[in-house]
Design an enzyme around this catalytic site. Structure first.
Site, PDB file in Angstrom:
ATOM      1  N   ASP A   1       0.833  -1.202   0.000  1.00 55.53           N
ATOM      2  CA  ASP A   1       0.000   0.000   0.000  1.00 55.53           C
ATOM      3  C   ASP A   1       0.871   1.257   0.000  1.00 55.53           C
ATOM      4  O   ASP A   1       1.853   1.342   0.752  1.00 55.53           O
ATOM      5  CB  ASP A   1      -0.873  -0.025   1.265  1.00 55.53           C
ATOM      6  CG  ASP A   1      -1.929   1.057   1.263  1.00 55.53           C
ATOM      7  OD1 ASP A   1      -2.787   1.043   0.374  1.00 55.53           O
ATOM      8  OD2 ASP A   1      -1.900   1.922   2.166  1.00 55.53           O
TER       9      ASP A   1
ATOM     10  N   GLU B   1       1.693  -0.635  -5.028  1.00 45.35           N
ATOM     11  CA  GLU B   1       0.645   0.329  -5.330  1.00 45.35           C
ATOM     12  C   GLU B   1       1.338   1.690  -5.307  1.00 45.35           C
ATOM     13  O   GLU B   1       1.570   2.261  -4.248  1.00 45.35           O
ATOM     14  CB  GLU B   1      -0.483   0.270  -4.293  1.00 45.35           C
ATOM     15  CG  GLU B   1      -1.691   1.091  -4.709  1.00 45.35           C
ATOM     16  CD  GLU B   1      -1.928   2.337  -3.889  1.00 45.35           C
ATOM     17  OE1 GLU B   1      -2.866   3.080  -4.188  1.00 45.35           O
ATOM     18  OE2 GLU B   1      -1.175   2.603  -2.932  1.00 45.35           O
TER      19      GLU B   1
HETATM   20  O1  TEU Z   1      -4.452   4.113  -1.544  1.00 44.41           O
HETATM   21  C1  TEU Z   1      -3.340   4.954  -1.793  1.00 44.41           C
HETATM   22  C2  TEU Z   1      -3.773   6.248  -2.313  1.00 44.41           C
HETATM   23  O2  TEU Z   1      -4.637   6.826  -1.742  1.00 44.41           O
HETATM   24  C3  TEU Z   1      -3.119   6.842  -3.477  1.00 44.41           C
HETATM   25  O3  TEU Z   1      -2.354   5.975  -4.221  1.00 44.41           O
HETATM   26  C4  TEU Z   1      -4.185   7.507  -4.305  1.00 44.41           C
HETATM   27  O4  TEU Z   1      -4.767   6.584  -5.175  1.00 44.41           O
HETATM   28  C5  TEU Z   1      -3.609   8.671  -5.061  1.00 44.41           C
HETATM   29  O5  TEU Z   1      -2.918   9.452  -4.176  1.00 44.41           O
HETATM   30  C6  TEU Z   1      -4.699   9.517  -5.714  1.00 44.41           C
HETATM   31  O6  TEU Z   1      -5.421  10.215  -4.814  1.00 44.41           O
HETATM   32  C7  TEU Z   1      -4.231   3.139  -0.599  1.00 44.41           C
HETATM   33  C8  TEU Z   1      -5.429   2.230  -0.458  1.00 44.41           C
HETATM   34  O7  TEU Z   1      -5.640   1.566  -1.670  1.00 44.41           O
HETATM   35  C9  TEU Z   1      -6.595   3.026   0.001  1.00 44.41           C
HETATM   36  O8  TEU Z   1      -7.759   2.271   0.101  1.00 44.41           O
HETATM   37  C10 TEU Z   1      -6.256   3.618   1.356  1.00 44.41           C
HETATM   38  O9  TEU Z   1      -7.294   4.455   1.768  1.00 44.41           O
HETATM   39  C11 TEU Z   1      -4.957   4.402   1.311  1.00 44.41           C
HETATM   40  O10 TEU Z   1      -3.917   3.686   0.656  1.00 44.41           O
HETATM   41  C12 TEU Z   1      -4.463   4.681   2.701  1.00 44.41           C
HETATM   42  O11 TEU Z   1      -3.967   3.524   3.274  1.00 44.41           O
END
Ligand code: TEU
Length: 542
Positions: free
Chosen positions: A208, A282
């Site tokens: 994450d 991610e």
């Molecule tokens: O998401 C990560 C995240 O928020 C970013 O990659 C986002 O997509 C980008 O900045 C655009 O706004 C992860 C999880 O998938 C998500 O569900 C969580 O809420 C977040 O991390 C926090 O742990």
């Protein structure tokens, strides 16, 4: 599927456990519910499952606020259930990957609780990013960074004597304090977590916010805080995608050099197992060439392809993204991934606006070299659900005062049985209300309809698994054709044509092929003439 590097062309199914299936009637999905769905999942033709977090958590961000990464939250079951899930998944010949959340802990984690009780400058505070505020009384945050969920990225704490004190950094919700990765205690705690689950048989991790662990100098303000907000918004429609991609290149807490050292050390842990474990990043960053740096040979194995996921339904844009992905990842020897949606984005059916496009998008990515990710419900053709604001739970909704509706619409519990309460998801009240008209999307209805979305996905995934022309990493060759059509071939006689346009097209192609799978029965092939209606797609076997 090569057994040592199984992930390179795997179809990996993402489970959002809270919304998959509920076994105990509390309205929230759980691990036993996932176990009860394993036969269904195996029947899809996937290779692995990835579970979003189910660890001990106050659940302020759907479990991405982890209070104990080495235990299971009682809402989801017990550690014994997790062990059972690993065993049952393996028994069906599937791999299983979990989610690790290294950017932050929950504010309920013992470390953060200890930090709150400790003095500024203490070892307990040094595991997070605690700073004195600016201004005469420290009443201003240490810098102007915004949180990804909206609002400032800083919250001020009360010290033990009741006075207003230091500020701590949280790139997400206030309940998700960022960890300080310059502190060796943080690194060793995560190594322990990796080993803990690997020793129990988990095959890999989705990482994450893999791009967030290292931060620029805290004392420097960002020169464009509004641009920062626009770059980070979850509501894709709210920002022009081209602008967003540009803005993403200049974020002082994303994609800093320091993150790579973390993954190099994790890779040593992955490789110390036999067979080796895998990691998928991610990393929401741009330009895409930066992504390749996360999957260099001594770092992680895969990264989600968000550039492709964010492309519009436009043949040039999609082709550019595909070509760039394959070239850039090819340079570091990494396998590509293809993703249409996840628990943070609009569902692909809603994003593309109709069923045929969603099927064609699947035909496209299921035929590309590399791995694919499928988000639960995608195989049913589920759209996002409309929710009343009172039902919403995503912190994004609250932190933007409703300006951004948040991600609940793509997280609605799955429909299993058309005629049951909660469509068979739970015997209780689902944690998010399911739309009234979801009977037609339920697993049991779709099972019995040979033309359903589900049976289409099943065919597509099973062909992908069994036919040497699909899956794998053999190259694609683009074929020049009419505007709006994506046309490529792969070895073993596979031709893929997707009509990314609003016009029905009649194409002259080489004779001798037959339709392996089409998005719709109105795709027709007679001798060397292919009828490809608007938005449809086809696999031809020569
Ligand atoms: O998401 C990560 C995240 O928020 C970013 O990659 C986002 O997509 C980008 O900045 C655009 O706004 C992860 C999880 O998938 C998500 O569900 C969580 O809420 C977040 O991390 C926090 O742990």
């Amino acid at each position: 599927m090569n057994s040592l590097s199984w992930w390179r062309d795997a179809a990996i199914y993402q489970i959002y456990p809270r919304s998959f299936r509920d076994s105990n009637g509390d309205g929230e999905g759980d691990i036993a519910g996932v176990i009860s769905g394993l036969d269904y999942l195996a029947s899809l033709g996937i290779d692995a499952i990835w579970l979003s977090p189910f660890y001990t958590s106050p659940n302020r961000d759907g479990g991405y606020d982890v209070a104990n990464p080495r235990d299971v939250d009682p809402r989801f079951g017990t550690l014994e259930d997790a062990k059972d899930l690993i065993a049952q998944t393996h028994k069906r010949g599937l791999k299983i990957i979990f989610d690790i959340v290294p950017n932050h802990f929950s504010s309920d984690h013992l470390w953060f609780q200890a930090a709150l009780r400790s003095a500024p400058g203490s070892a307990e505070r040094a595991r997070f990013h605690f700073y004195d505020g600016k201004g005469p009384d420290g009443q201003l945050p240490p810098n102007n960074w915004n949180s990804v969920f909206g609002g400032p990225a800083w919250t001020r704490v009360k010290e033990q004597d009741g006075s207003l004190g230091q500020w701590y950094l949280h790139l997400f919700d206030t309940s998700q304090p960022d960890l300080n990765w310059e502190n060796p205690e943080v690194a060793s705690d995560f190594e322990e977590t990796l080993r803990f689950w690997f020793d129990l048989g988990v095959d890999g991790f989705r990482i994450d916010v893999a791009h967030g662990l290292a931060k620029d100098e805290i004392n420097v303000n960002h020169r464009d805080p509004e641009g920062l907000t626009r770059a980070l918004r979850f509501d894709a429609a709210a920002t022009d995608q081209a602008e967003r991609k540009a803005l993403l290149q200049d974020i002082p807490f994303f994609d800093r050099e320091g993150v790579h050292q973390v993954y190099r050390s994790w890779r040593k842990i992955f490789d110390s197992y036999d067979p080796p474990k895998m990691g998928v990043a991610e990393a929401f960053i741009n330009p895409t060439s930066r992504i390749a740096r996360y999957v260099r040979p001594d770092e992680l194995h895969q990264a989600f392809n968000f550039d492709f996921m964010m492309s519009n339904w436009n043949s040039d844009e999609m082709k550019t993204s595909i070509t760039r992905t394959l070239a850039e990842l090819g340079e570091v020897g990494a396998a590509a991934t293809w993703v249409l949606n996840n628990h943070d984005s609009s569902r692909v059916r809603t994003k593309l606006g109709d069923e045929t496009r969603a099927k064609s998008a699947a035909l496209l990515i299921h035929a590309l070299p590399g791995g694919i990710y499928i988000y639960q419900g995608e195989e049913l053709g589920l759209p996002d659900g409309d929710l009343p604001d009172e039902a919403r739970q995503d912190p994004v909704f609250f932190r933007t005062a409703g300006a951004d509706k948040g991600r609940d619409g793509c997280r609605i519990p799955l429909p299993w049985e058309a005629e049951k309460d909660a469509y068979g998801f739970s015997t209780g009240k689902p944690w998010l209300p399911q739309p009234k008209n979801w009977q037609k999307f339920s697993v049991d209805q779709e099972e019995n309809d040979s033309e359903s979305f589900l049976n289409f996905y099943r065919k597509s995934l099973n062909i992908r698994k069994s036919n040497p022309a699909l899956g794998g990493e053999s190259p694609i060759t683009w074929v020049a054709t009419s505007p709006g059509i994506l046309y490529f071939t792969r070895p073993f006689g596979l031709h893929v044509l997707i009509n990314v346009s609003e016009n029905s097209q009649t194409l002259d192609i080489s004779e001798g092929g037959s339709i392996l799978l089409a998005s719709h029965s109105n795709v027709q092939l007679h001798a060397g003439t292919l009828e490809l209606p608007a938005n449809s797609g086809v696999w031809l076997q020569y």
